[in-house]
Design a protein around this motif. Structure first.
Motif, PDB file in Angstrom:
ATOM      1  N   THR A  78      -5.166  12.648   1.870  1.00  0.00           N
ATOM      2  CA  THR A  78      -6.132  11.551   1.988  1.00  0.00           C
ATOM      3  C   THR A  78      -5.722  10.646   3.140  1.00  0.00           C
ATOM      4  OG1 THR A  78      -6.546  11.580  -0.405  1.00  0.00           O
ATOM      5  CG2 THR A  78      -7.181   9.587   0.786  1.00  0.00           C
ATOM      6  N   ALA A  79      -6.713  10.124   3.841  1.00  0.00           N
ATOM      7  CA  ALA A  79      -6.469   9.138   4.896  1.00  0.00           C
ATOM      8  C   ALA A  79      -7.067   7.805   4.468  1.00  0.00           C
ATOM      9  CB  ALA A  79      -7.081   9.593   6.207  1.00  0.00           C
ATOM     10  N   TYR A  80      -6.262   6.758   4.540  1.00  0.00           N
ATOM     11  CA  TYR A  80      -6.713   5.414   4.197  1.00  0.00           C
ATOM     12  C   TYR A  80      -6.779   4.559   5.465  1.00  0.00           C
ATOM     13  CZ  TYR A  80      -5.811   6.615  -0.684  1.00  0.00           C
ATOM     14  OH  TYR A  80      -5.827   7.219  -1.919  1.00  0.00           O
ATOM     15  N   GLU A  81      -7.919   3.911   5.662  1.00  0.00           N
ATOM     16  CA  GLU A  81      -8.090   2.981   6.776  1.00  0.00           C
ATOM     17  C   GLU A  81      -7.767   1.583   6.250  1.00  0.00           C
ATOM     18  OE1 GLU A  81      -8.697   3.987   9.750  1.00  0.00           O
ATOM     19  OE2 GLU A  81      -9.404   6.047   9.432  1.00  0.00           O
ATOM     20  N   LEU A  82      -6.622   1.064   6.642  1.00  0.00           N
ATOM     21  CA  LEU A  82      -6.085  -0.154   6.029  1.00  0.00           C
ATOM     22  C   LEU A  82      -6.246  -1.356   6.956  1.00  0.00           C
ATOM     23  CD1 LEU A  82      -2.818   1.370   4.517  1.00  0.00           C
ATOM     24  CD2 LEU A  82      -5.090   1.177   3.476  1.00  0.00           C
ATOM     25  N   SER A  83      -6.852  -2.404   6.435  1.00  0.00           N
ATOM     26  CA  SER A  83      -7.068  -3.623   7.217  1.00  0.00           C
ATOM     27  C   SER A  83      -7.301  -4.775   6.255  1.00  0.00           C
ATOM     28  CB  SER A  83      -8.270  -3.460   8.154  1.00  0.00           C
ATOM     29  OG  SER A  83      -9.445  -3.150   7.419  1.00  0.00           O
ATOM     30  N   GLY A  84      -7.299  -5.988   6.814  1.00  0.00           N
ATOM     31  CA  GLY A  84      -7.488  -7.174   5.997  1.00  0.00           C
ATOM     32  C   GLY A  84      -8.933  -7.367   5.562  1.00  0.00           C
ATOM     33  N   ALA A 108       0.836  -1.206   0.000  1.00  0.00           N
ATOM     34  CA  ALA A 108       0.000   0.000   0.000  1.00  0.00           C
ATOM     35  C   ALA A 108       0.866   1.250   0.000  1.00  0.00           C
ATOM     36  CB  ALA A 108      -0.928  -0.002   1.214  1.00  0.00           C
ATOM     37  N   ALA A 109       1.938   1.246   0.783  1.00  0.00           N
ATOM     38  CA  ALA A 109       2.847   2.391   0.803  1.00  0.00           C
ATOM     39  C   ALA A 109       3.486   2.591  -0.567  1.00  0.00           C
ATOM     40  CB  ALA A 109       3.911   2.185   1.875  1.00  0.00           C
ATOM     41  N   VAL A 110       3.874   1.496  -1.212  1.00  0.00           N
ATOM     42  CA  VAL A 110       4.449   1.590  -2.561  1.00  0.00           C
ATOM     43  C   VAL A 110       3.448   2.204  -3.530  1.00  0.00           C
ATOM     44  CG1 VAL A 110       5.247   0.224  -4.535  1.00  0.00           C
ATOM     45  CG2 VAL A 110       6.088  -0.299  -2.230  1.00  0.00           C
ATOM     46  N   ALA A 111       2.195   1.781  -3.424  1.00  0.00           N
ATOM     47  CA  ALA A 111       1.162   2.316  -4.316  1.00  0.00           C
ATOM     48  C   ALA A 111       1.000   3.819  -4.133  1.00  0.00           C
ATOM     49  CB  ALA A 111      -0.165   1.605  -4.061  1.00  0.00           C
ATOM     50  N   VAL A 112       1.053   4.282  -2.901  1.00  0.00           N
ATOM     51  CA  VAL A 112       0.910   5.716  -2.631  1.00  0.00           C
ATOM     52  C   VAL A 112       2.124   6.493  -3.136  1.00  0.00           C
ATOM     53  CG1 VAL A 112       0.880   7.417  -0.750  1.00  0.00           C
ATOM     54  CG2 VAL A 112      -0.726   5.511  -0.744  1.00  0.00           C
ATOM     55  N   LEU A 113       3.315   5.963  -2.900  1.00  0.00           N
ATOM     56  CA  LEU A 113       4.529   6.669  -3.299  1.00  0.00           C
ATOM     57  C   LEU A 113       4.684   6.750  -4.816  1.00  0.00           C
ATOM     58  CD1 LEU A 113       7.036   5.167  -0.701  1.00  0.00           C
ATOM     59  CD2 LEU A 113       6.284   7.554  -0.806  1.00  0.00           C
ATOM     60  N   THR A 114       4.193   5.747  -5.519  1.00  0.00           N
ATOM     61  CA  THR A 114       4.384   5.706  -6.967  1.00  0.00           C
ATOM     62  C   THR A 114       3.163   6.151  -7.754  1.00  0.00           C
ATOM     63  OG1 THR A 114       3.717   3.365  -7.039  1.00  0.00           O
ATOM     64  CG2 THR A 114       6.074   3.844  -6.784  1.00  0.00           C
ATOM     65  N   GLY A 115       2.035   6.342  -7.077  1.00  0.00           N
ATOM     66  CA  GLY A 115       0.796   6.663  -7.770  1.00  0.00           C
ATOM     67  C   GLY A 115       0.391   8.112  -7.612  1.00  0.00           C
ATOM     68  N   GLU A 116      -0.761   8.421  -8.154  1.00  0.00           N
ATOM     69  CA  GLU A 116      -1.325   9.767  -8.083  1.00  0.00           C
ATOM     70  C   GLU A 116      -2.690   9.701  -7.415  1.00  0.00           C
ATOM     71  OE1 GLU A 116       0.355  12.382  -8.914  1.00  0.00           O
ATOM     72  OE2 GLU A 116       2.046  11.300  -9.808  1.00  0.00           O
ATOM     73  N   GLY A 117      -3.165  10.860  -6.967  1.00  0.00           N
ATOM     74  CA  GLY A 117      -4.496  10.947  -6.391  1.00  0.00           C
ATOM     75  C   GLY A 117      -4.581  10.625  -4.921  1.00  0.00           C
ATOM     76  N   HIS A 118      -3.440  10.636  -4.235  1.00  0.00           N
ATOM     77  CA  HIS A 118      -3.438  10.282  -2.817  1.00  0.00           C
ATOM     78  C   HIS A 118      -3.200  11.483  -1.900  1.00  0.00           C
ATOM     79  CE1 HIS A 118      -3.382   6.197  -4.275  1.00  0.00           C
ATOM     80  NE2 HIS A 118      -2.231   6.403  -4.900  1.00  0.00           N
ATOM     81  N   ASP A 119      -3.103  12.671  -2.482  1.00  0.00           N
ATOM     82  CA  ASP A 119      -2.795  13.853  -1.676  1.00  0.00           C
ATOM     83  C   ASP A 119      -3.908  14.158  -0.687  1.00  0.00           C
ATOM     84  OD1 ASP A 119      -0.496  14.090  -3.124  1.00  0.00           O
ATOM     85  OD2 ASP A 119      -1.091  15.875  -4.248  1.00  0.00           O
ATOM     86  N   ALA A 154      -7.129  -3.516   0.095  1.00  0.00           N
ATOM     87  CA  ALA A 154      -7.235  -4.316  -1.131  1.00  0.00           C
ATOM     88  C   ALA A 154      -7.313  -3.431  -2.366  1.00  0.00           C
ATOM     89  CB  ALA A 154      -8.454  -5.234  -1.052  1.00  0.00           C
ATOM     90  N   ARG A 155      -8.021  -2.313  -2.265  1.00  0.00           N
ATOM     91  CA  ARG A 155      -8.111  -1.414  -3.420  1.00  0.00           C
ATOM     92  C   ARG A 155      -6.755  -0.801  -3.750  1.00  0.00           C
ATOM     93  NH1 ARG A 155     -13.334  -0.451  -1.272  1.00  0.00           N
ATOM     94  NH2 ARG A 155     -12.556   1.151   0.159  1.00  0.00           N
ATOM     95  N   LEU A 156      -5.997  -0.399  -2.732  1.00  0.00           N
ATOM     96  CA  LEU A 156      -4.696   0.214  -2.987  1.00  0.00           C
ATOM     97  C   LEU A 156      -3.726  -0.768  -3.631  1.00  0.00           C
ATOM     98  CD1 LEU A 156      -3.832   2.494   0.085  1.00  0.00           C
ATOM     99  CD2 LEU A 156      -4.096   3.196  -2.293  1.00  0.00           C
ATOM    100  N   ILE A 157      -3.729  -2.014  -3.160  1.00  0.00           N
ATOM    101  CA  ILE A 157      -2.744  -2.971  -3.666  1.00  0.00           C
ATOM    102  C   ILE A 157      -3.251  -3.746  -4.883  1.00  0.00           C
ATOM    103  CG2 ILE A 157      -1.690  -3.146  -1.395  1.00  0.00           C
ATOM    104  CD1 ILE A 157      -3.010  -5.806  -0.961  1.00  0.00           C
ATOM    105  N   GLY A 158      -4.523  -3.572  -5.213  1.00  0.00           N
ATOM    106  CA  GLY A 158      -5.059  -4.168  -6.427  1.00  0.00           C
ATOM    107  C   GLY A 158      -5.250  -5.669  -6.372  1.00  0.00           C
ATOM    108  N   ARG A 159      -5.446  -6.215  -5.179  1.00  0.00           N
ATOM    109  CA  ARG A 159      -5.657  -7.656  -5.001  1.00  0.00           C
ATOM    110  C   ARG A 159      -6.226  -7.891  -3.610  1.00  0.00           C
ATOM    111  NH1 ARG A 159      -1.908  -8.987  -1.331  1.00  0.00           N
ATOM    112  NH2 ARG A 159       0.144  -7.962  -1.363  1.00  0.00           N
TER     113      ARG A 159
END
Length: 289
Positions: free
Chosen positions: A192-198, A179-190, A266-271
Motif C-alpha cells: 500500500t502507498a500512503y500519501e501523507l500530509s497535514g 504514521a510509521a509506528v501505526a504501519v509497523l504495529t498494525g495490519e492491512g498495510h501490505d 490523520a487516518r493512520l494516526i487516529g487524530r
C-alpha cells in the motif's frame, strides 16, 4: 521477529523508536540500525537492540536483517547518494527474507516532478522490483523545515520564498513518526502507498503572520524570484547544488505539489495532524532570546 528501524538516531528515527516504546512494544522486539553505537547509547539504555551498519558500506549490512523482520527504511539524508544507499538496504532485506519493508518517500510518489523526489522515485521502483512486501509512506513537508530555522526570520523580520503564493500541507515530524509506528504495529498495510500530509494547507504569508502573532514582532513574507532565492541561500552558506534543490522545491510548492491533502496521515494516526501554530510555539520557546 523484530521491528527494525534504520537511521534510528536521526530526527525521525528517534521519534519512531520512542513511539514504538510508548505504544507498548517491548524494547527487546525493537532493533535500531545505527552508524554510531555511542550516539545510540540512549536507545540501548532503554533495552533496544542495536545493529551497527552504514548505508554507504553495503558489506556492513550483512546480517543486519533477519527472516521475519518488519523493516522501516528511513530515507538517507545525503542527497545524490541515496539511490545506492537505499538499494544496499533493499538488497540486504531481500536476502534476509524480511517480512516487509516500509519506506519513507515523498508526497506524490511517481507524480512528484521536482528534483528532490527523483531519488525517492527510483527507490520505490527498486522496492517494487525486489518483490518485497512493501508500504510506501510518502511524507509531505515537515513543519520543522521552516520552524527549526526561525533565527534569521526573527532577526530580519522576513520570511523569504519563491513559492509564488503556493500552499504547503505540512505536518509535524512527530505526526509522520506516528504514521510509521501505526504501519509497523498494525495490519492491512501490505503493498500500500500512503500519501501523507497535514490537514491544513497554508501559504508563506500565513506562516509569517503566525510567527508575527506569536512573537509579537513585525514579520512579513517577502516574495523573491528563484534567482534571488538561490543567491540568498548560497550567500547564507548552502552548497550551490542544495540551494538549487530548495529553489526547485519552492517552484513545486508554487505548482501546488505539496498542498495535496488526502487525509491519509490523520487516518493512520487516529487524530488530526498537529497545527502549524503548535510547531511555531515550540520553535519560539527554543529560539535564542
Amino acid at each position: 521477529m523484530s521491528l527494525v528501524i534504520t537511521g534510528a538516531t536521526g530526527h525521525l528515527g528517534r521519534l519512531v523508536v520512542a513511539g514504538l516504546l510508548d505504544a507498548g512494544v517491548p524494547a527487546g522486539e525493537i532493533a535500531a540500525v545505527v552508524r554510531d553505537k555511542e550516539k545510540a547509547a540512549p536507545l540501548a539504555a532503554r533495552g533496544v537492540e542495536l545493529r551497527v551498519a552504514d548505508y554507504s558500506a553495503p558489506e556492513t549490512l550483512d546480517g543486519v536483517f533477519r527472516a521475519g523482520d518488519k523493516v522501516l527504511l528511513i530515507s538517507g539524508s545525503e542527497v545524490g547518494q541515496r539511490v545506492a544507499q537505499h538499494r544496499a538496504v533493499i538488497d540486504a532485506a531481500r536476502t534476509a527474507g524480511v517480512r516487509s519493508l516500509a519506506y519513507t518517500g515523498v508526497l506524490g510518489g511517481p507524480d512528484a516532478d521536482f528534483a528532490l523526489a527523483d531519488e525517492h522515485k527510483v527507490t520505490e521502483q527498486a522496492v517494487l522490483d525486489s518483490g518485497l512486501t512493501y508500504t510506501f509512506l510518502r511524507n509531505g513537508w515537515y513543519h520543522e523545515n521552516y520552524t527549526e530555522n526561525l533565527g534569521p526570520v526573527l532577526e530580519h523580520g522576513a520570511v523569504l520564498s519563491s513559492t509564488d503564493g503556493g500552499r504547503v500541507a505540512s505536518a509535524s515530524r512527530a505526526d509522520y513518526a506516528a504514521a510509521a509506528v501505526a504501519v509497523l504495529t498494525g495490519e492491512g498495510h501490505d503493498n500500500t502507498a500512503y500519501e501523507l500530509s497535514g490537514d491544513v494547507a497554508w501559504t508563506l504569508t500565513e506562516y509569517a503572520a503566525e510567527v508575527a502573532r506569536q512573537s509579537g514582532r513585525s514579520i512579513v513574507h517577502r516574495p523573491v524570484t528563484p534567482e534571488q532565492n538561490r543567491e540568498i541561500l548560497v550567500g547564507a552558506g548552502l552548497p550551490a547544488p542544495f540551494a538549487d534543490i530548495l529553489v526547485d522545491v519552492d517552484a513545486a510548492i508554487g505548482r501546488g505539489l505539496l498542498a495535496r491533502r488526502t487525509g491519509d496521515l490523520a487516518r493512520l494516526i487516529g487524530r488530526p495532524t498537529t497545527p502549524l501554530a503548535d510547531a511555531v510555539a515550540v520553535a519560539l520557546a527554543d529560539a535564542p532570546k
